[in-house]
Design a protein around this motif. Sequence first.
Motif, short mmCIF file in Angstrom:
data_model
loop_
_atom_site.label_atom_id
_atom_site.label_comp_id
_atom_site.label_asym_id
_atom_site.label_seq_id
_atom_site.Cartn_x
_atom_site.Cartn_y
_atom_site.Cartn_z
N TYR A 1 36.88 69.34 19.99
CA TYR A 1 37.22 70.74 19.75
C TYR A 1 36.62 71.22 18.44
O TYR A 1 36.60 70.51 17.45
CB TYR A 1 38.73 70.92 19.71
N GLU B 1 36.72 76.48 19.56
CA GLU B 1 36.41 77.24 20.77
C GLU B 1 37.68 77.80 21.40
O GLU B 1 38.75 77.20 21.31
CB GLU B 1 35.69 76.36 21.80
N PHE C 1 46.69 72.52 21.29
CA PHE C 1 46.42 71.28 20.57
C PHE C 1 47.67 70.42 20.43
O PHE C 1 47.59 69.21 20.25
CB PHE C 1 45.84 71.60 19.19
N ASN D 1 41.69 69.50 13.23
CA ASN D 1 41.31 70.84 13.68
C ASN D 1 41.83 71.91 12.75
O ASN D 1 41.12 72.83 12.38
CB ASN D 1 41.83 71.07 15.09
#
Length: 222
Positions: free
Chosen positions: A163, A166, A179, A209
């Motif tokens: 990831y 996006e 997530f 992330n």
Amino acid sequence: MALNPFFLQGSQGEQRLLQDLANEAIQIHGIEFVYMPRIFVNTKTILREVTTSKFDKAFPIEGYIKSYEGFDSGYNLLTKFGVRSTANMEVLISQERYKEYILPLLRGVTGLSNDPERPLEGDLLYFPLRDILFEIKYVDDVVDFYQLRKNYTYQLTLEPFEYGEEEINTGLDAVDDDFRTAGYNVTMSLVSAGTTATAFTSLVAGSINKIDVLSGGSGYTN
């Protein structure tokens, strides 16, 4: 010397038979994937750098898993950028099914090509048995190497999708997992002389992330 004119060496009927056999074999022995084309939201015009992309289209397509040897005990590597998964899988899909079912719906979609003729590197496949997204790393469109002067399948080399901000919004709950459910979570506590500060992060595919600061704390001296 010219080819022998008394042998067809690839008539439309023979090619049709091989394509039908390939389609039937994939539909019998394969599983149903979900194909997700990558759509560029923002690109630079000079070198076509992509700053934002999204996945908001999803098409079911059957695929045959040709190789899954990448899924063994040694597919996780510790690199200077962190832990990275090198697991890979090879999947065969029908060229005819892609061109007749998916391709007409992708005309004018802004991706690596505005008029694609085959699956593109960077597109995603959802693997339902593992509940995981795979990214297409390489597309071999000559895997049959012109049997009877024609090719019939695409061989897709896939790796787990990493990831990178996006947007995934296909309308399918199994695919659009956030997530918190798609990865594993890590909670960090920063202790100081003042009030303890806490932060929550979602760790996906071996990389951080985002970090959400729940409480900034107070009373710090530095």
